[in-house]
Scaffold this active site. Structure first.
Site, PDB file in Angstrom:
ATOM      1  N   CYS A 272      -2.357  41.007  64.669  1.00 14.02           N
ATOM      2  CA  CYS A 272      -1.446  42.496  64.661  1.00 14.02           C
ATOM      3  C   CYS A 272      -2.831  42.963  65.136  1.00 14.02           C
ATOM      4  O   CYS A 272      -2.781  43.679  66.055  1.00 14.02           O
ATOM      5  CB  CYS A 272      -1.588  43.363  63.540  1.00 14.02           C
ATOM      6  SG  CYS A 272       0.353  42.870  62.350  1.00 14.02           S
TER       7      CYS A 272
HETATM    8  N1  SAJ Z   1     -11.625  42.944  59.994  1.00 16.42           N
HETATM    9  C1  SAJ Z   1     -12.929  42.930  60.071  1.00 16.42           C
HETATM   10  N2  SAJ Z   1     -14.034  44.110  59.808  1.00 16.42           N
HETATM   11  C2  SAJ Z   1     -13.208  44.817  58.714  1.00 16.42           C
HETATM   12  C3  SAJ Z   1     -11.601  44.924  58.791  1.00 16.42           C
HETATM   13  C4  SAJ Z   1     -11.229  44.019  58.932  1.00 16.42           C
HETATM   14  O1  SAJ Z   1     -13.634  41.877  59.709  1.00 16.42           O
HETATM   15  O2  SAJ Z   1     -14.177  46.173  58.680  1.00 16.42           O
HETATM   16  C5  SAJ Z   1     -11.243  41.742  60.272  1.00 16.42           C
HETATM   17  C6  SAJ Z   1     -10.809  40.755  59.195  1.00 16.42           C
HETATM   18  O3  SAJ Z   1     -11.019  40.198  58.274  1.00 16.42           O
HETATM   19  C7  SAJ Z   1      -9.383  40.681  59.411  1.00 16.42           C
HETATM   20  C8  SAJ Z   1      -9.008  40.952  61.248  1.00 16.42           C
HETATM   21  O4  SAJ Z   1     -10.152  42.222  61.013  1.00 16.42           O
HETATM   22  O5  SAJ Z   1      -9.724  39.208  60.510  1.00 16.42           O
HETATM   23  C9  SAJ Z   1      -7.470  42.032  60.543  1.00 16.42           C
HETATM   24  O6  SAJ Z   1      -7.745  42.538  58.806  1.00 16.42           O
HETATM   25  P1  SAJ Z   1      -6.800  43.829  59.129  1.00 16.42           P
HETATM   26  O7  SAJ Z   1      -6.781  44.140  57.884  1.00 16.42           O
HETATM   27  O8  SAJ Z   1      -7.460  44.917  59.905  1.00 16.42           O
HETATM   28  O9  SAJ Z   1      -5.411  43.492  59.353  1.00 16.42           O
HETATM   29  P2  SAJ Z   1      -4.017  42.653  58.968  1.00 16.42           P
HETATM   30  O10 SAJ Z   1      -3.377  42.656  60.217  1.00 16.42           O
HETATM   31  O11 SAJ Z   1      -4.551  42.101  57.573  1.00 16.42           O
HETATM   32  O12 SAJ Z   1      -3.459  44.367  58.564  1.00 16.42           O
HETATM   33  C10 SAJ Z   1      -3.397  45.435  59.127  1.00 16.42           C
HETATM   34  C11 SAJ Z   1      -3.477  46.703  58.257  1.00 16.42           C
HETATM   35  N3  SAJ Z   1      -4.401  46.746  57.928  1.00 16.42           N
HETATM   36  C12 SAJ Z   1      -5.024  47.400  57.366  1.00 16.42           C
HETATM   37  O13 SAJ Z   1      -4.253  49.081  57.812  1.00 16.42           O
HETATM   38  C13 SAJ Z   1      -6.134  47.142  56.370  1.00 16.42           C
HETATM   39  C14 SAJ Z   1      -3.205  47.796  59.147  1.00 16.42           C
HETATM   40  O14 SAJ Z   1      -4.004  48.160  60.299  1.00 16.42           O
HETATM   41  C15 SAJ Z   1      -1.156  47.593  59.758  1.00 16.42           C
HETATM   42  O15 SAJ Z   1      -0.888  47.757  59.266  1.00 16.42           O
HETATM   43  C16 SAJ Z   1      -1.262  46.249  59.490  1.00 16.42           C
HETATM   44  O16 SAJ Z   1      -2.129  44.753  59.992  1.00 16.42           O
HETATM   45  C17 SAJ Z   1      -0.396  45.817  61.343  1.00 16.42           C
HETATM   46  O17 SAJ Z   1       0.465  44.599  60.582  1.00 16.42           O
HETATM   47  O18 SAJ Z   1       0.065  45.920  61.808  1.00 16.42           O
END
Ligand code: SAJ
Length: 435
Positions: A272
């Site tokens: 995503c």
């Molecule tokens: N990441 C970082 N630093 C951060 C946060 C995340 O490096 O501070 C990295 C993570 O390690 C990962 C990537 O970014 O590799 C994405 O992590 P994420 O948790 O933001 O994304 P997803 O794909 O697991 O889930 C997200 C959902 N996450 C949160 O809201 C926390 C949300 O944004 C959406 O509902 C979902 O993608 C979607 O399906 O769109």
């Protein structure tokens, strides 16, 4: 007619169809089945269909028990035959929206789902697109195809967009307690779609259009990508300033307003955050607008694997070692902690770059028993003292909470920690470099 459909939804008589039983579709199917609806889930993967109908789940956030109970009660039926969707009253499209090789939106899965729907479309039907996509997809691409049937939206059938908001591995916010944004082609479409979601969640927020709802999701994920990009760049700045970026962020996070912590990492994984913002920038390019933040964040985030490899090279050099010939243990390959999902995981980029420079790579991930890279299958190595002693450096790429980080540091010659996972480690801190 609209009241007839709304009544069927409210008294659970409406038959629910879901196209795509992945990390969005299957939890949705379970929520509606548990609410008392009969749900017919369609997927192109025969393996997935067989697994679900045998009472099992291949999605981290959905238990086998939940699936088994619902399949046994006849409330949840998985099929690859679209004819079985003939009798459904609602259809939710939960299919992937990846990027093509040229980083353009690939809406082929949506188009194939819509093609299926045209074969079973009938009066008093509600169709909802959940897949993340560029603003205008529902109205400009899907609606004309459905109206070729001669049926009229808002009168004969209802069409809406409602973005999925699944956070894989999140134990606090799941489908049922995460508010939903809902935008219909017409107000009646919005009304029906709102009632539909209110059967399984507390809050459905109506929007003025499908386009507005499509844009909400892209703002949400672009917000994350850009802020992660910012904090990754701050990590590069702190490296040059001789500062500990984790100390800086934790201190900034003590500000009770106007700040939200994001953390640097080895890159951006998942299907995503690295992808969705490019749906928005692609659309804006067609309107002669260049979305600079999106492209810049994408550039910074996608170069983090190279930066991590550079830091590992420097750390080895300090001890007279080179990457070439080094035995390197990668700890954690999933794209984020405590899940098994490997999609777009930056760990694979780090591994390939290290191997290209002559390193011998071993990996361990309690959630990922094996992975393929460079057309070889590699298995997760058991963490033993003997294995650790053979390694020149341990590299933490995914901070699974299962790891005993003191145990790891005690047995490693050197540790590169891209997630600050070793922050509570007391002994052996001199061996550790963090991002
Ligand atoms: N990441 C970082 N630093 C951060 C946060 C995340 O490096 O501070 C990295 C993570 O390690 C990962 C990537 O970014 O590799 C994405 O992590 P994420 O948790 O933001 O994304 P997803 O794909 O697991 O889930 C997200 C959902 N996450 C949160 O809201 C926390 C949300 O944004 C959406 O509902 C979902 O993608 C979607 O399906 O769109």
């Amino acid at each position: 007619m609209i009241n007839n459909l709304i009544q069927k939804i409210k008294n659970r008589k409406a038959k629910i169809g879901i196209i795509g039983l992945g990390y969005v579709g299957l939890p949705l199917a379970v929520e509606f089945s548990e609410a008392g609806f009969t749900v017919i889930g369609h997927d192109i993967s025969i393996g997935k269909i067989k697994l679900i109908n045998s009472g099992k789940s291949d999605i981290d956030d959905v238990s086998d028990e939940a699936v088994k109970k619902l399949v046994k009660s006849g409330k949840l039926i998985a099929t690859d035959e679209f004819q079985k969707l003939k009798k459904v009253d609602t259809i939710s499209i939960c299919v992937p929206t990846p990027l093509s090789k040229t980083k353009d939106p690939d809406v082929s899965y949506i188009l194939s789902a819509v093609d299926t729907i045209t074969k079973i479309l009938h009066k008093e039907m509600l169709i909802i697109l959940e897949s993340t996509t560029y603003p205008g997809t529902t109205e400009d691409m899907i609606l004309p195809i459905l109206e070729e049937s001669g049926l009229k939206v808002g009168k004969d059938f209802y069409l809406a967009f409602s973005p999925e908001r699944v956070d894989p591995g999140n134990k606090k916010f799941m489908t049922g307690n995460t508010p939903r944004v809902v935008g219909g082609i017409t107000p009646r479409c919005t009304k029906v779609a709102k009632v539909f979601y209110e059967q399984i969640i507390n809050t459905a927020v109506p929007m003025s259009s499908t386009k507005a709802a499509e844009m909400v999701k892209l703002l949400e994920n672009t917000f994350r990508s850009v802020n992660i990009g910012l904090v990754n760049e701050v990590a590069l700045m702190c490296d040059r300033l001789g500062l500990n970026v984790w100390e800086i962020i934790d201190a900034a996070a003590t500000k009770p307003f106007g700040f939200m912590p994001f953390y640097p990492g080895p890159g951006l994984g998942g299907h995503c955050i690295p992808i969705d913002p490019h749906y928005l920038s692609w659309k804006l390019k067609s309107l002669n607008y260049y979305a600079r933040f999106i492209e810049l964040a994408g550039d910074i985030n996608s170069h983090m694997p190279e930066y991590v490899v550079e830091r590992i090279r420097k750390q080895l050099n300090q001890y007279g070692r080179s990457v070439n010939g080094a035995k390197i243990l990668i700890l954690g390959v999933a794209y984020k902690r405590d899940i098994k999902d490997m999609r777009e995981s930056p760990a694979l980029d780090v591994i390939k770059l290290l191997e290209k420079d002559g390193a011998k790579i071993y990996y361990n991930d309690p959630y990922v028993p094996q992975i393929r890279w460079n057309s070889d299958t590699h298995r997760s190595s058991k963490l033993t003292t003997a294995l650790m002693k053979k390694m020149d450096i341990s590299v933490i790429l995914t901070d699974h909470t299962d790891y005993d980080y003191q145990w790891i540091v005690d047995r490693s010659k050197l540790v590169f920690d891209s997630r600050n996972a070793t922050k509570t480690v007391k002994k052996g801190r001199d061996k550790i470099n963090t991002l």
